[in-house]
Design a protein around this motif. Structure first.
Motif, short mmCIF file in Angstrom:
data_model
loop_
_atom_site.label_atom_id
_atom_site.label_comp_id
_atom_site.label_asym_id
_atom_site.label_seq_id
_atom_site.Cartn_x
_atom_site.Cartn_y
_atom_site.Cartn_z
N SER A 131 -2.19 88.89 -70.74
CA SER A 131 -2.41 87.46 -70.94
C SER A 131 -3.88 87.16 -71.20
CB SER A 131 -1.90 86.66 -69.74
OG SER A 131 -2.58 87.03 -68.56
N GLU A 132 -4.80 87.90 -70.58
CA GLU A 132 -6.23 87.70 -70.81
C GLU A 132 -6.62 88.12 -72.21
OE1 GLU A 132 -8.25 89.76 -67.67
OE2 GLU A 132 -7.53 88.37 -66.13
N VAL A 133 -6.04 89.20 -72.70
CA VAL A 133 -6.33 89.66 -74.07
C VAL A 133 -5.78 88.65 -75.07
CG1 VAL A 133 -5.93 91.48 -75.78
CG2 VAL A 133 -6.43 92.08 -73.40
N ARG A 134 -4.59 88.14 -74.82
CA ARG A 134 -4.01 87.14 -75.73
C ARG A 134 -4.82 85.85 -75.73
NH1 ARG A 134 0.82 89.77 -73.81
NH2 ARG A 134 1.76 90.85 -75.57
N THR A 135 -5.34 85.45 -74.58
CA THR A 135 -6.22 84.28 -74.51
C THR A 135 -7.50 84.53 -75.29
OG1 THR A 135 -5.32 83.58 -72.39
CG2 THR A 135 -7.51 82.78 -72.94
N TRP A 136 -8.05 85.73 -75.16
CA TRP A 136 -9.27 86.09 -75.90
C TRP A 136 -9.02 85.98 -77.41
CZ3 TRP A 136 -10.70 89.80 -79.45
CH2 TRP A 136 -12.07 90.01 -79.62
N ILE A 137 -7.87 86.46 -77.86
CA ILE A 137 -7.51 86.37 -79.28
C ILE A 137 -7.38 84.90 -79.69
CG2 ILE A 137 -5.68 86.83 -80.96
CD1 ILE A 137 -5.13 89.45 -79.35
N ALA A 138 -6.69 84.10 -78.88
CA ALA A 138 -6.50 82.67 -79.20
C ALA A 138 -7.85 81.96 -79.28
CB ALA A 138 -5.61 82.02 -78.14
N ASP A 139 -8.78 82.33 -78.42
CA ASP A 139 -10.12 81.74 -78.45
C ASP A 139 -10.84 82.08 -79.75
OD1 ASP A 139 -9.66 80.66 -75.94
OD2 ASP A 139 -10.93 82.13 -74.88
N ARG A 140 -10.68 83.32 -80.23
CA ARG A 140 -11.31 83.70 -81.50
C ARG A 140 -10.71 82.89 -82.65
NH1 ARG A 140 -12.82 85.81 -77.81
NH2 ARG A 140 -14.33 84.19 -77.98
N ILE A 141 -9.39 82.69 -82.62
CA ILE A 141 -8.72 81.90 -83.67
C ILE A 141 -9.20 80.46 -83.62
CG2 ILE A 141 -6.49 80.99 -84.42
CD1 ILE A 141 -5.28 83.71 -83.41
#
Length: 64
Positions: free
Chosen positions: A49-59
Motif C-alpha cells: 500500500s505504501e508503494v502504491r501510494t508513492w506511485i499515486a503521488d508521482r502521478i
C-alpha cells in the motif's frame, strides 16, 4: 489479504514502479521511497500500500 499487510520484494517493487533495483536503492538512501521492512539478515520487502501510494503521488505531481 489486507493490502496493509501485503509485502513486495525489491524485484516486485521495481517491476511495479518501472524503476531499476539500483534506482530504487538510490531513492531509498535519499529517503525518497517508502522504508523497507527487514525480513532477515539480507532480505527486505516493502508494504504494497505504501508503494502504491508513492506511485499515486508521482502521478498526481505531474498534474501540478
Amino acid at each position: 489479504m489486507n493490502d496493509n499487510h501485503q509485502l513486495l520484494s525489491l524485484n516486485d517493487a521495481a517491476r511495479l514502479t518501472s524503476l531499476s533495483r539500483s534506482m530504487l536503492n538510490r531513492y531509498r538512501r535519499e529517503g525518497r521511497f517508502p522504508r523497507a521492512v527487514p525480513l532477515g539478515e539480507k532480505r527486505i520487502a516493502f508494504v504494497a500500500s505504501e508503494v502504491r501510494t508513492w506511485i499515486a503521488d508521482r502521478i498526481a505531481a505531474r498534474a501540478a
